[in-house]
Structure formats: C-alpha cells, structure tokens
Write an enzyme that holds these catalytic residues in place. Structure first.
Site, PDB file in Angstrom:
ATOM      1  N   ARG A   1      -7.533   3.876  -1.238  1.00  0.00           N
ATOM      2  CA  ARG A   1      -6.665   2.667  -0.340  1.00  0.00           C
ATOM      3  C   ARG A   1      -5.543   2.502  -1.100  1.00  0.00           C
ATOM      4  NH1 ARG A   1      -5.891  -2.756  -1.255  1.00  0.00           N
ATOM      5  NH2 ARG A   1      -5.461  -4.081   0.942  1.00  0.00           N
TER       6      ARG A   1
ATOM      7  N   HIS B   1       1.240  -1.135   0.099  1.00  0.00           N
ATOM      8  CA  HIS B   1      -0.162   0.337   0.029  1.00  0.00           C
ATOM      9  C   HIS B   1       0.839   1.083  -0.354  1.00  0.00           C
ATOM     10  CE1 HIS B   1      -3.838  -2.519   1.949  1.00  0.00           C
ATOM     11  NE2 HIS B   1      -2.684  -3.211   0.662  1.00  0.00           N
TER      12      HIS B   1
ATOM     13  N   GLU C   1     -11.837  -0.430  -8.140  1.00  0.00           N
ATOM     14  CA  GLU C   1     -12.420   0.823  -8.924  1.00  0.00           C
ATOM     15  C   GLU C   1     -11.816   1.351  -9.692  1.00  0.00           C
ATOM     16  OE1 GLU C   1     -13.280   3.720  -5.664  1.00  0.00           O
ATOM     17  OE2 GLU C   1     -13.303   1.518  -4.930  1.00  0.00           O
TER      18      GLU C   1
ATOM     19  N   TYR D   1     -13.399   9.534  -1.789  1.00  0.00           N
ATOM     20  CA  TYR D   1     -14.106   8.272  -2.495  1.00  0.00           C
ATOM     21  C   TYR D   1     -13.661   7.389  -1.721  1.00  0.00           C
ATOM     22  CZ  TYR D   1     -13.243  10.810  -6.691  1.00  0.00           C
ATOM     23  OH  TYR D   1     -13.411  12.213  -8.027  1.00  0.00           O
TER      24      TYR D   1
ATOM     25  N   GLY E   1      -9.206  -2.708  -4.381  1.00  0.00           N
ATOM     26  CA  GLY E   1      -9.254  -3.041  -3.687  1.00  0.00           C
ATOM     27  C   GLY E   1      -9.100  -3.925  -2.289  1.00  0.00           C
TER      28      GLY E   1
END
Length: 704
Positions: free
Chosen positions: A555, A494, A580, A590, A574
């Site tokens: 994310r 991430h 998305e 978002y 996701g």
C-alpha cells in the site's frame, strides 16, 4: 496469473512507458480512442471487464469457481481472469458472455424476477444470450433473450459479493454496465475541483466538489482524510455525507476514478476541526499509586488508572516538572523513560487528560536515581540539530558525515555530527511537491561510495516519482542528475519513497500505490511495490518478472532494512486497521488491496503474511533500521520507536520507547558508530509548504 517473461530491455521499456503514461496523461491534453464498448462496437476478439455504473465494481465469478451454476457477484476490480469476459455472437444482435477463467457463459436458469446470474456450460440457449442496449454515459444494459429482463445488482448494493440478478428493465444505474476493454484506457480523469464542506457537526459533515472530466467517463470518487480512505461514491455523485470523530482535525480531499481503474490527482485539501458533542470542563482525577523504577539509565513509571466524567483518553508524564512523554488510551498505565544520565536523581509525576484536553493535577512526585551504566536498549538521546523543513531521507557517508534531505525545499544538506554544523549542498532539479507527502524523499549511497561517489535520491517530479543519482565531488553536488527510473505514479499521498542498497549492491526502492490500490497488484506498474535495480538504473537479470519489480501488493511502504543474513525487512502503512512489518521475498505478493495486515481476503493463494502487525493508532510507522539484528521502527501517529529482536523469521521481545517524548517520528537510520539517527515529523508533514516545520535530528546511543 503470471505474465510471461520478456527480455530485460523490452520489459523495462514497457513497464516504464506504461507507468509514465499513467501519470503524464493527467497533465497533457491527449485524445485517445473510446475504450468502452456499445452494442455497435463490441469486439468479439477482445476481453472486457463489466463495471457497474452505480457501485464501480465489476462482474466476478464468486470464489473464482469453475463449476457449473457457480454464482456471479460484483467485486472490487482486480482484472483477474475470473473478472474477464469475451462476447460470442449468437446472431440477431445477441451475445453469449464467456468467462476467461472457467470458459463458461453467463446464464439465467429461469425467467422469474430475482433469479440469480450464474455460469453454465455454453449451449447457446436463450437464457445464455444477452442484447446490449445502449444507456447514458457510454454504458449498456444487458437484456436476457429468454426473459427480456436486465442484469441488475440487487438493491443497488455497493458491497463486494453483492448478488447479481435479473429484474425488469428500468434503466437504473445499478442496471448499467461499462464494457471496458482491457489494456487500452490509460488516461486518468482530471482532478476534482472546488472541494468544500458544509453542515459540520460533531458526528458528520457534507463534503462536496465539482465534477472531474474523463475521456470515457468518471466511474466513482474516492474520499480520503489524510491518506486514509473513508468511502467511495458513484461517478454521478458530487457530494458525500461523512462520519467524523468529535475533536478530530482532518484534511479531506477526493480523487476521481474511471472504469478502467485510472485515478486522478487529488483535489485541494479542506481542513476541518470537528466540534465536541458536548461541553466538558471537568478534568480527570489525579493518578495515584505512582512508582518509578530505574534499570541502568532507564526509568519505568507506573500508576493506577484515573477516572473521568466522560472518559480518560491518555496520560502525560513529567520529569522534573517538564513533560517528557505521553500515552494514549485509558488502559496504558506505564511509561519507560530512556537515555537518561547515569547516577542522577529524577522526580516523576503523572497527569491524566480527557478528549477535550482537560488535565488533572499532577500526581505526587516520586524520586528515583539512575544506575551507573546503561543496562537497556537506549542509553542516551542527543538533539544534534533542529530543522524548519522536514528531514525525510537520511544516510551516513564514509567517515561519519550525514546527508539528509529537506522534503519541501528540495535541498540536500550535509551534517557534521560532532558540531551540528550544516552545509546546503544544493537543490534537487525538477523536484515537486504534491500538497501532501511528495517532495525529496529517500537518500542512499552505495558501499563503493569512496571510489564512485554517487548520491541516490527518490523524489517527486511534476509528473511522477523517480529515482536519480547525483555526483558528489569535493564535498558538493556536481553536474546534472542522471535519471535512473521514471514513471512511478505520484499522488497527494502514498508515494512511498525509501531507498536502501542491499548486500548484493542492488538498489531497493519502496513505492506507494499512488492512491490506486489495484496498481499494487499490477506487475507492469511500478506503484505499490518494492523495486530492485542496478546502480546504473538497469534491471538485474534475476528479477522475477523481467522488470524492476521485486515484490508487489504493497500500500504505502516507507521502511526498508537488511539484517545480518541479507534479508530485506519492510514497513508498510495500512489504511484504517493495521500497519505491517514484512519480510520481503523475491516475487512475493503481500496482498494489498485485498488484504490489509491480516484483515480482508488474506487467505487467497500466494499472499505472503506479515511478520507483525500494529493497530494504526499505535503505529503509522515510516522508517526502519537494523542494528545488531534488532529492528527499530519509527512511528508517526503512534509517536514512538518500536524495538524488536529478529529471531529466525520472527520478531520477538517487542518494546516501545520514546512514546510521546519527541512527537511523530519519521526516519531511523544506523549511525557510523553503531547507534541510530532519528528524525521527527511533527509539523507541516501533510502539505508541501517549505520551512513550516519545527523538527529535530536526534542521535541515539544504543546499549544491549
């Protein structure tokens, strides 16, 4: 809640400084004051969130109501006003606990066991007064003056929305609350150590670790596989029993989290290969009804479903005896083979596979001859070069030369598209891996590169993720990098990483949430955002929040691209349900972590909905590119290239190409001649080991 705008200089300094400390204090021995309150230290001028020791979740006004008798529940922390409480002294060691959202106080309307906690207008009644009884680990029990009973999360639930009631004081973890003063604790716990597994079966495994330390206390541990959150357990637990998928190969790791929401760096990864639940040596039946139809230089192959004693899990497509693609699932029974030679005869066969890699015999061959010219989106694909390290970021220089980064060796490389020759330009100083997806990530150059030749790079450092620029002189990197933006939180996964210059000549930066979802909603933190800065690193005056943040609630975004109208599209991973594609608007929220795609609390006011979602198994998409207002999306787990036409604010005529043909696809970028560059990410992309990959850089010629 909107934060007040500050001057540009002060806002940038504050955002950078805060984000730097969030990361840097994990590796520095800094002692800060205790940030939790006890009966003796509660500050009636401060605001607190009340974190349950058992669940790690906080007292929350259900539905954000301001009404009398609205119930109080527990919910994942987001620091909204409906989760903020002030203590009002009632004398005699008792306090009323007032909501910053409704201005009402916590109350029990009766003394009976199981009475639900509600909010009511402050009348200083005994049912509204609570004594703070000290407990282990710096937490307190909240004992009601009228009943003498404790505030309790019913049945020790860890679920969002669980009821909060009064029950006799037992001192259990579900009756213990950490009073975390807002805006003070920025020190994350240490990384968990000694990660290990035991009791591996086809359906489960026990994952264990040694305890982290924290300046206050560890509130809970988050367990992941390969960047995907599996479960969270209380900070008192040092193991978890996990559900696994038969036949899967997963990398397990754990992060520690404190009550203030600070997240540690990750533990070492433990790789498990899950056994099958039963031996299966029976292959599926051979597919029948195979047809092949040419459309220009593309061929579409179709077939009838095969059968299996347990279940078909996918199909493999062979062209002239060599596998050129695959599908997943038993119901997908077609495949498009793109970029073939014109006026050429090909033979196709299809074979079925099951979960234990048993394969059917190939089907009967069907022959087809391509047309004389390209009539589809992808006309040809050429492998220009191969790479032993991951080619992550890529950009095209004026004149058509290509620059790309080797993620784990920290090098920048120039590629000659005509010959495939490569020249290493040098290493990025201070770059670091994360034993996951950190390293040298996005690369970009501005439109004025010829006159002002800077190469912009986002990379991981030992303490954070950051954006730098390096001079490109006489065909080589020169001088010390200029650091433009620091303090973007890093973690094993991430990290985001994509860079893209907009038509406004501003640099847009995609950042991941650093495996702390709440950072994505914090507009003073640079994680989980699309950032926007000037080429020299300063903050544009028209940014919405007075700092580098352009949009938030993301994310792990890794795709940015502008269309012909100057609008910014973004691609985002996701967790376990859906990826998305978003159309980014100035100041837009978002939704992450409350909303994943269209699942979760997506109806909250102000959340911007995605333009398209994709099941994670068919996506896990990273880079995107726009050519002639068609959006191309490169996908990893889905091992395919999506193409969608941009029509207004919608994506239409969505097609799938190269499914399984080249494996996991990481980066897609426009080429100088109107085509695409495409990179693979099939090996070594979940560690920081240099040169353990076998990747391709592909040139794609586009048709219509």
């Amino acid at each position: 809640m909107r934060y007040p705008l500050a001057t540009r200089k002060n806002a940038v300094h504050r955002a950078r400084l805060r984000a730097v400390w969030v990361v840097a204090l994990s590796v520095a021995a800094v002692v800060l004051p205790v940030r939790t309150a006890s009966a003796a230290t509660v500050d009636t001028n401060a605001s607190y969130v009340l974190v349950n020791r058992n669940s790690g979740k906080v007292l929350d006004v259900y539905g954000r109501s301001t009404a009398n008798n609205a119930r109080i529940s527990q919910y994942t922390r987001n620091d909204g006003a409906w989760q903020q409480w002030q203590f009002v002294d009632s004398g005699g060691g008792y306090y009323r606990i007032k909501s910053r959202h409704s201005n009402k106080v916590l109350s029990f309307p009766s003394t009976a066991n199981g009475t639900g906690l509600v909010q009511t207008t402050d009348a200083d009644l005994t049912g509204q007064q609570f004594r703070l009884a000290d407990s282990a680990g710096g937490s307190v029990r909240l004992l009601n003056r009228a009943s003498g009973k404790a505030v309790d999360v019913l049945n020790s639930s860890t679920a969002d929305g669980a009821r909060v009631v009064q029950l006799p004081d037992t001192g259990g973890a579900n009756q213990q609350w950490q009073l975390v003063r807002l805006g003070t604790d920025t020190t994350p716990p240490t990384a968990p150590a000694n990660a290990r597994t035991s009791n591996l079966t086809c359906t489960g495994v026990t994952f264990s670790w040694s305890a982290s330390t924290d300046d206050v206390a560890v509130a809970f541990y988050d367990i992941y596989h390969d960047g995907q959150l599996m479960t969270s357990v209380p900070g008192t637990a040092l193991s978890a029993d996990l559900t696994v998928t038969p036949g899967a190969t997963w990398g397990l790791y754990v992060n520690a989290r404190d009550a203030a929401g600070n997240v540690s760096q990750a533990s070492p990864t433990v790789t498990i290969t899950v056994p099958q639940c039963q031996a299966d040596t029976t292959p599926p039946s051979t597919p029948t009804g195979v047809t092949a139809t040419a459309s220009g230089t593309s061929v579409t192959v179709r077939w009838s479903p095969a059968t299996d004693n347990i279940g078909v899990t996918g199909y493999e497509i062979l062209r002239d005896g060599v596998q050129v693609g695959s599908t997943s699932g038993a119901t997908t029974t077609s495949f498009t083979d793109s970029g073939l030679a014109a006026n050429t005869r090909y033979e196709y066969r299809v074979r079925a596979r099951d979960a234990q890699a048993n394969r059917s015999a190939p089907s009967t061959a069907v022959a087809v001859t391509t047309g004389s010219s390209c009539a589809t989106a992808l006309c040809s694909i050429t492998r220009v070069t191969t790479e032993t390290d991951l080619p992550w970021g890529l950009t095209t220089l004026p004149g058509g030369q290509v620059l790309f980064g080797r993620r784990d060796t920290f090098e920048l490389v120039r590629l000659d598209p005509a010959t495939g020759a490569k020249t290493v330009l040098g290493r990025v100083p201070n770059a670091d891996g994360t034993d996951g997806e950190g390293g040298v990530l996005g690369i970009a150059v501005a439109s004025d590169f010829t006159a002002d030749p800077w190469v912009y790079v986002m990379h991981t450092s030992p303490t954070d993720n950051r954006v730098v620029r390096i001079r490109y002189t006489d065909g080589a990197l020169a001088g010390t990098p200029q650091v433009l933006l620091t303090g973007i939180p890093r973690n094993k996964y991430h990290n985001g990483g994509r860079l893209r210059f907009g038509p406004d000549n501003k640099l847009y930066v995609a950042t991941g949430d650093g495996q702390n979802g709440e950072w994505a909603q914090d507009r003073d933190n640079l994680a989980g955002k699309v950032l926007r800065i000037n080429p020299d690193g300063t903050v544009p005056a028209d940014n919405p929040f007075g700092n580098a943040v352009w949009s938030y609630g993301h994310r792990n975004p890794q795709g940015l691209a502008f269309d012909s109208q100057g609008r910014l599209w973004e691609q985002e991973f996701g967790n376990s349900v859906m990826d998305e594609t978003n159309l980014i608007v100035r100041g837009g929220n978002y939704g992450w972590p409350r909303c994943e795609g269209t699942t979760g609390s997506c109806a909250e006011p102000g959340f911007v909905a995605p333009k398209r979602t994709y099941p994670v198994a068919e996506a896990s998409c990273s880079g995107i590119a726009v050519v002639r207002d068609a959006l191309y999306i490169a996908c990893l787990r889905g091992a395919r290239l999506y193409r969608a036409e941009i029509a207004g604010e919608s994506l239409t005529n969505v097609q799938q190409h190269l499914t399984g043909t080249y494996g996991r696809l990481r980066t897609v970028e426009p080429s100088a001649d109107g085509g695409l560059w495409l990179t693979t990410s099939t090996r070594g992309d979940k560690d920081s080991i240099a040169d353990n990959s076998n990747e391709s850089i592909l040139k794609v010629e586009l048709g219509r």
